[in-house]
Design a protein around this motif. Structure first.
Motif, PDB file in Angstrom:
ATOM      1  N   ALA A 260       0.829  -1.209   0.000  1.00 25.52           N
ATOM      2  CA  ALA A 260       0.000   0.000   0.000  1.00 25.52           C
ATOM      3  C   ALA A 260       0.861   1.256   0.000  1.00 25.52           C
ATOM      4  CB  ALA A 260      -0.907   0.009   1.217  1.00 25.52           C
ATOM      5  N   ALA A 261       2.123   1.116   0.381  1.00 29.58           N
ATOM      6  CA  ALA A 261       2.938   2.314   0.590  1.00 29.58           C
ATOM      7  C   ALA A 261       3.717   2.707  -0.658  1.00 29.58           C
ATOM      8  CB  ALA A 261       3.896   2.093   1.760  1.00 29.58           C
ATOM      9  N   ILE A 262       3.672   1.869  -1.694  1.00 32.03           N
ATOM     10  CA  ILE A 262       4.488   2.147  -2.882  1.00 32.03           C
ATOM     11  C   ILE A 262       3.560   2.383  -4.075  1.00 32.03           C
ATOM     12  CG2 ILE A 262       6.143   1.075  -4.479  1.00 32.03           C
ATOM     13  CD1 ILE A 262       7.338  -0.193  -1.943  1.00 32.03           C
ATOM     14  N   PRO A 263       3.786   3.477  -4.822  1.00 27.36           N
ATOM     15  CA  PRO A 263       2.908   3.746  -5.963  1.00 27.36           C
ATOM     16  C   PRO A 263       2.849   2.543  -6.904  1.00 27.36           C
ATOM     17  CG  PRO A 263       4.435   5.557  -5.613  1.00 27.36           C
ATOM     18  CD  PRO A 263       4.828   4.480  -4.663  1.00 27.36           C
ATOM     19  N   ALA A 264       1.655   2.286  -7.430  1.00 24.25           N
ATOM     20  CA  ALA A 264       1.424   1.077  -8.225  1.00 24.25           C
ATOM     21  C   ALA A 264       2.462   0.916  -9.343  1.00 24.25           C
ATOM     22  CB  ALA A 264       0.021   1.116  -8.801  1.00 24.25           C
ATOM     23  N   GLY A 265       2.838   2.028  -9.982  1.00 20.23           N
ATOM     24  CA  GLY A 265       3.769   1.959 -11.115  1.00 20.23           C
ATOM     25  C   GLY A 265       5.149   1.455 -10.734  1.00 20.23           C
ATOM     26  N   LEU A 266       5.503   1.562  -9.464  1.00 23.84           N
ATOM     27  CA  LEU A 266       6.855   1.155  -9.051  1.00 23.84           C
ATOM     28  C   LEU A 266       6.877  -0.216  -8.393  1.00 23.84           C
ATOM     29  CD1 LEU A 266       8.274   4.459  -7.519  1.00 23.84           C
ATOM     30  CD2 LEU A 266       8.638   3.502  -9.791  1.00 23.84           C
ATOM     31  N   LEU A 267       5.682  -0.749  -8.163  1.00 20.52           N
ATOM     32  CA  LEU A 267       5.634  -1.991  -7.374  1.00 20.52           C
ATOM     33  C   LEU A 267       6.327  -3.172  -8.050  1.00 20.52           C
ATOM     34  CD1 LEU A 267       2.207  -2.231  -5.576  1.00 20.52           C
ATOM     35  CD2 LEU A 267       4.450  -2.665  -4.607  1.00 20.52           C
ATOM     36  N   GLU A 268       6.161  -3.274  -9.368  1.00 22.73           N
ATOM     37  CA  GLU A 268       6.750  -4.429 -10.052  1.00 22.73           C
ATOM     38  C   GLU A 268       8.267  -4.413  -9.893  1.00 22.73           C
ATOM     39  OE1 GLU A 268       5.694  -5.007 -14.157  1.00 22.73           O
ATOM     40  OE2 GLU A 268       7.025  -6.743 -14.320  1.00 22.73           O
ATOM     41  N   SER A 269       8.847  -3.223 -10.078  1.00 26.13           N
ATOM     42  CA  SER A 269      10.299  -3.130  -9.939  1.00 26.13           C
ATOM     43  C   SER A 269      10.723  -3.376  -8.484  1.00 26.13           C
ATOM     44  CB  SER A 269      10.752  -1.761 -10.433  1.00 26.13           C
ATOM     45  OG  SER A 269      11.893  -1.366  -9.786  1.00 26.13           O
ATOM     46  N   GLU A 270       9.906  -2.911  -7.527  1.00 26.14           N
ATOM     47  CA  GLU A 270      10.232  -3.172  -6.119  1.00 26.14           C
ATOM     48  C   GLU A 270      10.226  -4.665  -5.828  1.00 26.14           C
ATOM     49  OE1 GLU A 270      11.401   0.269  -4.715  1.00 26.14           O
ATOM     50  OE2 GLU A 270      11.265  -1.516  -3.458  1.00 26.14           O
ATOM     51  N   LEU A 271       9.270  -5.359  -6.431  1.00 30.01           N
ATOM     52  CA  LEU A 271       9.157  -6.799  -6.172  1.00 30.01           C
ATOM     53  C   LEU A 271      10.246  -7.594  -6.879  1.00 30.01           C
ATOM     54  CD1 LEU A 271       5.465  -8.022  -6.470  1.00 30.01           C
ATOM     55  CD2 LEU A 271       7.052  -8.518  -4.637  1.00 30.01           C
ATOM     56  N   PHE A 272      10.397  -7.325  -8.183  1.00 29.84           N
ATOM     57  CA  PHE A 272      11.245  -8.200  -8.997  1.00 29.84           C
ATOM     58  C   PHE A 272      12.549  -7.551  -9.451  1.00 29.84           C
ATOM     59  CE2 PHE A 272       6.786  -9.649 -10.026  1.00 29.84           C
ATOM     60  CZ  PHE A 272       6.840 -10.739  -9.192  1.00 29.84           C
ATOM     61  N   GLY A 273      12.759  -6.267  -9.118  1.00 29.92           N
ATOM     62  CA  GLY A 273      13.976  -5.589  -9.541  1.00 29.92           C
ATOM     63  C   GLY A 273      13.863  -5.107 -10.982  1.00 29.92           C
ATOM     64  N   HIS A 274      14.891  -4.397 -11.437  1.00 32.00           N
ATOM     65  CA  HIS A 274      14.901  -3.969 -12.835  1.00 32.00           C
ATOM     66  C   HIS A 274      16.329  -3.943 -13.345  1.00 32.00           C
ATOM     67  CE1 HIS A 274      15.258   0.108 -10.782  1.00 32.00           C
ATOM     68  NE2 HIS A 274      16.332   0.051 -11.524  1.00 32.00           N
ATOM     69  N   VAL A 275      16.453  -3.860 -14.678  1.00 33.90           N
ATOM     70  CA  VAL A 275      17.787  -3.732 -15.251  1.00 33.90           C
ATOM     71  C   VAL A 275      17.971  -2.295 -15.722  1.00 33.90           C
ATOM     72  CG1 VAL A 275      18.040  -6.152 -15.934  1.00 33.90           C
ATOM     73  CG2 VAL A 275      16.982  -4.533 -17.518  1.00 33.90           C
ATOM     74  N   LYS A 276      19.248  -1.944 -15.872  1.00 35.68           N
ATOM     75  CA  LYS A 276      19.580  -0.591 -16.318  1.00 35.68           C
ATOM     76  C   LYS A 276      18.820  -0.268 -17.608  1.00 35.68           C
ATOM     77  CE  LYS A 276      23.695   1.886 -17.724  1.00 35.68           C
ATOM     78  NZ  LYS A 276      25.105   1.831 -17.917  1.00 35.68           N
ATOM     79  N   GLY A 277      18.238   0.923 -17.663  1.00 39.14           N
ATOM     80  CA  GLY A 277      17.561   1.360 -18.894  1.00 39.14           C
ATOM     81  C   GLY A 277      16.136   0.837 -19.032  1.00 39.14           C
ATOM     82  N   ALA A 278      15.649   0.086 -18.018  1.00 40.02           N
ATOM     83  CA  ALA A 278      14.298  -0.494 -18.133  1.00 40.02           C
ATOM     84  C   ALA A 278      13.242   0.606 -18.215  1.00 40.02           C
ATOM     85  CB  ALA A 278      14.004  -1.405 -16.947  1.00 40.02           C
ATOM     86  N   PHE A 279      13.499   1.727 -17.566  1.00 37.45           N
ATOM     87  CA  PHE A 279      12.584   2.866 -17.642  1.00 37.45           C
ATOM     88  C   PHE A 279      13.378   4.109 -17.289  1.00 37.45           C
ATOM     89  CE2 PHE A 279      12.039   0.467 -13.690  1.00 37.45           C
ATOM     90  CZ  PHE A 279      12.460   1.396 -12.742  1.00 37.45           C
ATOM     91  N   THR A 280      12.802   5.282 -17.519  1.00 41.63           N
ATOM     92  CA  THR A 280      13.512   6.522 -17.231  1.00 41.63           C
ATOM     93  C   THR A 280      13.895   6.521 -15.756  1.00 41.63           C
ATOM     94  OG1 THR A 280      11.855   7.463 -18.663  1.00 41.63           O
ATOM     95  CG2 THR A 280      13.390   9.019 -17.656  1.00 41.63           C
ATOM     96  N   GLY A 281      15.158   6.793 -15.500  1.00 42.82           N
ATOM     97  CA  GLY A 281      15.604   6.816 -14.100  1.00 42.82           C
ATOM     98  C   GLY A 281      16.220   5.506 -13.663  1.00 42.82           C
ATOM     99  N   ALA A 282      16.088   4.443 -14.472  1.00 42.30           N
ATOM    100  CA  ALA A 282      16.737   3.166 -14.101  1.00 42.30           C
ATOM    101  C   ALA A 282      18.180   3.228 -14.582  1.00 42.30           C
ATOM    102  CB  ALA A 282      15.989   1.994 -14.722  1.00 42.30           C
ATOM    103  N   THR A 283      19.038   3.851 -13.777  1.00 37.64           N
ATOM    104  CA  THR A 283      20.411   4.097 -14.234  1.00 37.64           C
ATOM    105  C   THR A 283      21.324   2.910 -13.989  1.00 37.64           C
ATOM    106  OG1 THR A 283      20.771   5.170 -12.128  1.00 37.64           O
ATOM    107  CG2 THR A 283      20.324   6.617 -14.021  1.00 37.64           C
TER     108      THR A 283
END
Ligand SMILES: Nc1ncnc2c1ncn2[C@@H]1O[C@H](COP(=O)(O)OP(=O)(O)OP(=O)(O)O)[C@@H](O)[C@H]1O
Length: 534
Positions: A260-283
């Motif tokens: 509930a504390a994390i905006p819906a758009g960021l939840l997937e990355s919070e759960l499963f992580g992301h790779v560089k360049g996956a979205f703006t700001g994923a440095t």
């Protein structure tokens, strides 16, 4: 290139092996062993010795070749007594020694250890990387011939590679130690603040709680998912931690994600992580909570708030124990025990098509319902002692206790915010009381009757009207006023916190601030405001 002093150099293959050596995640011992293996292929020697610098001495740590014996392996030299070795380290250049050097230079490093002829082939190679010099590599041959310059140059590059590999091995060890220290430190802090205690579970006076604790301890031993339900503030997170501590994963990480504390758009990355360049700001690549919890336990708190499309991905991760970080097509495997907590009625959320039924059945293999405080009033004395003790570790106010009359006062209240509200009431009472005893006057909650009349407000006191004056409204605590106002705005926005027209925007607060204030004030998230839009 081949002569008496070089082995067979197999161009690209050897270079590739050398690079692999420099980047391998070997221990220092393995690294040196493999490094000397590689060297035998490209240069001839009867003895290759790696000396590492330790407090002004060069200490032999690895030796290879027919002359390598126990004495060589235990050999050490005082650096100040060997100017040629010091020179190699200062200039960071490899050097082959000639007969003349031997005639005028310092003594042979192996004098007294080996019987090498004067003028034998000998080379010293510094092992330096970045700012650091780790030591030297020496190559010796019983034959009298000088190593040619191309061989010296090649072994010099080898020395640099070996030193770089030593440097990363050392950094890895340091990193792991710091990581361990951090982990220990976090555990210590948690213990000091009382967070490592299960609280009142198995020692509860309530038979319902004791039974729940017994079942929790039994399921802890397995990897079965557990769904913990209960009103806000009933201790769902603390029970999850207890389950983790009672499990065989206790020494591994316990990671939480509050959906509930994390905006819906960021939840997937919070759960499963992301790779560089996956979205703006994923440095850079970033691990998600699943990876962080590998080997341990992941608590999905407020799981009912997980967006519908992400629920399918979570289900797959639970079933197959694999997932893909955002922006990556590489499948990652993580061994994680899942606990989920919610205060919403997931059955109702399923009926409203807000929660997937298949995920529900996956998560709720073993449901545990935490009773609200009003159903375990017999625990109030123990809970007060426990929470006051825990609070004293933070505040230093030791020896506080609730008097019997104070307890009687607490028993008359309904506790909509449950244990969190009780903890807050005790903390407020402690601040407002001079001595060590908390009597009825220390507590500012309304009695049971008053609560029933105005369930969402908490009057501090009624101001008695003077004779003949109209009756005054009760004086409310600031928290009660805030609570009522937030509830009103949430009703207006039909429970929406985020975005334009959401409660946070209307109240001029950041959504995360509003969320935490709601949590503090015991405002359950949102299902009671949501109108089924289907
Ligand atoms: N078994 C317990 N014994 C004593 N205190 C407890 C116990 N469980 C929880 N508490 C205290 O109650 C408060 C709320 O606990 P916790 O955060 O675990 O509740 P929660 O149900 O997860 O809350 P929320 O629904 O808001 O996420 C904390 O201060 C915690 O220390």
């Amino acid at each position: 290139m081949q002569d008496d002093l070089t082995g067979t150099i197999n161009g690209a293959k050897d270079a590739q092996d050398l690079i692999e050596l420099a980047t391998a995640e070997d221990s220092v011992g393995d690294l040196l062993r493999r490094g000397l293996d590689w060297l035998t292929r490209v240069v001839r020697f009867d003895l290759a010795t790696v000396f590492l610098l330790k407090e002004g001495r060069l200490v032999s740590v690895a030796a290879r070749g027919p002359l390598a014996n126990a004495k060589v392996r235990q050999h050490s030299l005082k650096l100040s007594e060997f100017p040629s070795l010091r020179h190699a380290l200062e200039t960071r250049r490899a050097k082959a020694f000639t007969e003349e050097d031997h005639a005028h230079g310092d003594g042979d490093p192996f004098d007294g250890v080996l019987d090498l002829p004067p003028g034998h082939s000998c080379m010293v190679v510094p092992l330096c990387a970045g700012e650091r010099c780790y030591g030297v590599l020496s190559l010796d041959r019983a034959e009298c011939e000088t190593y040619p310059q191309p061989v010296v140059d090649l072994v010099e590059v080898y020395g640099q590679m070996l030193a770089t590999a030593l440097q990363s091995a050392e950094q890895r060890v340091t990193f792991e130690r710091l990581h361990r220290q951090d982990h220990e430190h976090a555990k210590l802090l948690e213990a000091q603040l009382g967070g490592d205690s299960e609280g009142i579970l198995e020692t509860s006076r309530s038979p319902v709680m004791r039974d729940l604790a017994r079942r929790a301890r039994q399921v802890a031993e397995t990897d079965t998912p557990v769904l913990i339900t209960g009103e806000t503030g009933t201790g769902k997170e603390r029970l999850s931690r207890a389950i983790h501590r009672w499990s065989s994963r206790a020494d591994q990480p316990f990671v939480t994600l509050n959906c509930a504390a994390i905006p819906a758009g960021l939840l997937e990355s919070e759960l499963f992580g992301h790779v560089k360049g996956a979205f703006t700001g994923a440095t850079k690549d970033r691990a998600g909570r699943f990876q962080m919890a590998h080997g341990g336990t992941l608590l999905l708190d407020e799981v009912g708030e997980l967006p519908f499309d992400l629920q399918a991905k979570l289900l797959r991760a639970l079933q197959e124990k694999t997932f893909e970080p955002v922006g990556s097509d590489k499948t990652v495997r993580a061994d994680v025990r899942i606990l989920a907590a919610t205060h919403v009625d997931l059955q109702q959320a399923i009926a409203q098509k807000r929660f997937r039924e298949d995920l529900y059945y996956r998560l709720s293999v073993f449901p545990l319902r935490l009773p609200p405080l009003r159903e375990r009033r017999e625990d109030l004395p123990q809970l007060c002692d426990f929470l006051l003790e825990e609070q004293s570790r933070r505040t230093g106010r030791r020896g506080m206790r609730v008097t019997p009359a104070g307890l009687a006062r607490l028993e008359t209240y309904e506790w909509p915010g449950n244990l969190r509200e009780l903890a807050n009431a005790l903390e407020r009472a402690t601040i407002l009381t001079r001595g060590n005893e908390l009597g009825p006057e220390a507590f500012d909650m309304p009695t049971r009757g008053a609560v029933a009349a105005t369930p969402s407000v908490e009057p501090v006191a009624s101001v008695a009207p003077a004779a003949g004056e109209p009756k005054l409204a009760p004086v409310l605590t600031l928290a009660a006023v805030q609570r009522e106002h937030i509830l009103r705005v949430l009703t207006l926005t039909r429970g929406r916190v985020y975005g334009e027209g959401g409660a946070a925007a209307l109240l001029g607060l950041k959504p995360s601030t509003l969320q935490s204030r709601m949590k503090k004030l015991g405002i359950a998230r949102l299902e009671q405001f949501v109108v089924d839009e289907a």
